[in-house]
Scaffold this motif. Structure first.
Motif, short mmCIF file in Angstrom:
data_model
loop_
_atom_site.label_atom_id
_atom_site.label_comp_id
_atom_site.label_asym_id
_atom_site.label_seq_id
_atom_site.Cartn_x
_atom_site.Cartn_y
_atom_site.Cartn_z
N ALA A 31 4.30 -23.52 12.77
CA ALA A 31 3.38 -22.45 12.38
C ALA A 31 3.38 -22.22 10.87
CB ALA A 31 3.75 -21.15 13.10
N HIS A 32 4.47 -22.61 10.19
CA HIS A 32 4.59 -22.43 8.74
C HIS A 32 4.96 -23.77 8.11
CE1 HIS A 32 5.38 -18.50 10.62
NE2 HIS A 32 4.81 -17.97 9.55
N PRO A 33 4.02 -24.69 8.00
CA PRO A 33 4.34 -26.06 7.56
C PRO A 33 4.78 -26.17 6.10
CG PRO A 33 1.97 -25.76 7.75
CD PRO A 33 2.59 -24.52 8.30
N PHE A 34 4.67 -25.08 5.33
CA PHE A 34 5.07 -25.13 3.92
C PHE A 34 6.35 -24.33 3.67
CE2 PHE A 34 0.45 -25.78 3.91
CZ PHE A 34 0.42 -27.03 3.32
N HIS A 35 7.04 -23.95 4.73
CA HIS A 35 8.31 -23.24 4.57
C HIS A 35 9.42 -24.28 4.43
CE1 HIS A 35 11.86 -20.83 5.73
NE2 HIS A 35 11.21 -19.86 5.10
N VAL A 36 9.98 -24.38 3.24
CA VAL A 36 10.88 -25.48 2.90
C VAL A 36 12.17 -25.44 3.71
CG1 VAL A 36 12.19 -26.58 1.05
CG2 VAL A 36 9.92 -25.65 0.59
N MET A 42 15.00 -28.55 10.24
CA MET A 42 14.52 -29.44 11.29
C MET A 42 14.86 -30.90 10.96
SD MET A 42 13.44 -27.75 13.77
CE MET A 42 12.96 -29.23 14.66
N SER A 43 14.83 -31.24 9.69
CA SER A 43 15.21 -32.59 9.28
C SER A 43 16.68 -32.84 9.63
CB SER A 43 14.99 -32.76 7.78
OG SER A 43 15.46 -34.02 7.34
N THR A 44 17.53 -31.85 9.39
CA THR A 44 18.95 -31.98 9.74
C THR A 44 19.15 -32.10 11.24
OG1 THR A 44 19.55 -30.67 7.79
CG2 THR A 44 21.20 -30.89 9.51
N GLN A 61 8.19 -34.15 3.58
CA GLN A 61 7.26 -33.02 3.58
C GLN A 61 7.82 -31.86 2.76
OE1 GLN A 61 5.87 -31.94 7.48
NE2 GLN A 61 5.00 -30.00 6.80
N ALA A 62 9.11 -31.60 2.91
CA ALA A 62 9.74 -30.52 2.14
C ALA A 62 9.72 -30.84 0.65
CB ALA A 62 11.19 -30.32 2.61
N ILE A 63 9.99 -32.10 0.29
CA ILE A 63 9.97 -32.49 -1.12
C ILE A 63 8.56 -32.40 -1.69
CG2 ILE A 63 10.32 -34.45 -2.67
CD1 ILE A 63 12.68 -35.27 -0.90
N PHE A 64 7.56 -32.74 -0.88
CA PHE A 64 6.17 -32.61 -1.33
C PHE A 64 5.84 -31.16 -1.67
CE2 PHE A 64 1.81 -31.48 -0.14
CZ PHE A 64 1.10 -32.23 -1.07
N VAL A 65 6.28 -30.24 -0.81
CA VAL A 65 6.03 -28.81 -1.06
C VAL A 65 6.71 -28.39 -2.36
CG1 VAL A 65 6.41 -26.46 -0.21
CG2 VAL A 65 5.76 -28.27 1.38
N LEU A 66 7.95 -28.83 -2.56
CA LEU A 66 8.68 -28.47 -3.78
C LEU A 66 8.03 -29.09 -5.02
CD1 LEU A 66 12.29 -28.91 -2.38
CD2 LEU A 66 11.24 -26.76 -3.08
N PHE A 95 15.65 -26.85 -3.67
CA PHE A 95 15.33 -28.11 -4.34
C PHE A 95 16.56 -29.02 -4.37
CE2 PHE A 95 15.38 -30.63 -8.25
CZ PHE A 95 14.24 -31.38 -8.08
N ALA A 96 17.71 -28.43 -4.72
CA ALA A 96 18.94 -29.22 -4.78
C ALA A 96 19.31 -29.76 -3.40
CB ALA A 96 20.07 -28.36 -5.34
N GLN A 97 19.19 -28.93 -2.38
CA GLN A 97 19.53 -29.38 -1.02
C GLN A 97 18.59 -30.49 -0.56
OE1 GLN A 97 19.26 -25.69 1.13
NE2 GLN A 97 21.35 -25.07 0.64
N ALA A 98 17.31 -30.35 -0.88
CA ALA A 98 16.33 -31.37 -0.48
C ALA A 98 16.60 -32.69 -1.19
CB ALA A 98 14.91 -30.89 -0.77
N MET A 99 16.90 -32.64 -2.48
CA MET A 99 17.14 -33.86 -3.23
C MET A 99 18.46 -34.53 -2.81
SD MET A 99 14.45 -34.16 -4.87
CE MET A 99 14.84 -35.60 -5.85
N PHE A 100 19.47 -33.72 -2.51
CA PHE A 100 20.74 -34.29 -2.07
C PHE A 100 20.56 -34.97 -0.71
CE2 PHE A 100 25.05 -34.13 -0.26
CZ PHE A 100 25.74 -34.75 -1.28
#
Length: 202
Positions: A31-36, A42-44, A61-66, A95-100
């Motif tokens: 329902a909130h596809p841009f909530h990082v 969900m990726s985890t 998708q999360a990195i794209f939003v960021l 951002f740090a969590q997504a990149m790691f």
């Protein structure tokens, strides 16, 4: 700073996360596809169930939003090595969590050079504190990617990279990175490979 709408979504997400129900988080993320944070969670979850393709898709998708929210000058400053970011702030922590997570995913897929470059970026953004502990796996990907000289150059810059003395918060005096056992052993291994390559006639 987050918008008011995002803050409201975040409160809703945290209430759902407290239930420890992956289906609720999946419905929220849909329902909130841009909530990082929900995308990263969900990726985890997909990675834990060994569904690595969906895990990587949600992570991208999360990195794209960021990326769509970054400052126009960020990429230019990052390429010059002058970009800095307080990774303890909640706005930057995602951002740090997504990149790691992206670095670890890249390494698992065999792209060790990509993982190494991502970890170097994280380390350059907040070099004194290194809140994502990139130093604990930077050496592994450097050796695996055969980036020996680059790794030796990075750990030989004490004015930018160093550890505060044990038991203190004073960053004025810094120890060399070789106080970390993994860095010390990997430096020796990198120097060995460099010396061996120089002896090759070709």
């Amino acid at each position: 700073m987050f918008s008011d709408k995002y803050e409201l979504d975040q409160v809703q997400y945290e209430n759902l996360a407290a239930l420890h129900d992956p289906n609720s988080i999946a419905q929220f993320s849909h329902a909130h596809p841009f909530h990082v944070q929900s995308l990263l969670q969900m990726s985890t979850i997909h990675a834990m169930t060994q569904n690595y393709d969906n895990s990587a898709l949600l992570l991208r998708q999360a990195i794209f939003v960021l990326e769509s929210r970054r400052h126009p000058k960020f990429l230019e400053c990052a390429q010059k090595g002058t970009a800095r970011m307080d990774l303890d702030r909640k706005e930057n922590k995602l951002f740090a969590q997504a990149m790691f997570a992206h670095a670890l995913t890249s390494g698992r897929r065999g792209s060790r050079r990509a993982a190494y470059e991502i970890l170097k970026l994280l380390l350059a953004l907040d070099p004194h504190r290194d809140p994502m502990a990139a130093l604990l796996c930077l050496d592994y990907y450097a050796i695996a990617a055969k980036e020996y000289q680059s790794f030796v150059d990075i750990i030989s810059i004490p004015r930018h990279l160093g550890l505060a003395p044990h038991g203190t918060r004073d960053r004025g005096e810094q120890h060399p990175l070789t106080v970390l056992p993994n860095i010390a052993f990997s430096e020796a291994l990198a120097l060995y490979y460099l010396s061996r390559d120089r002896k090759m006639p070709w």
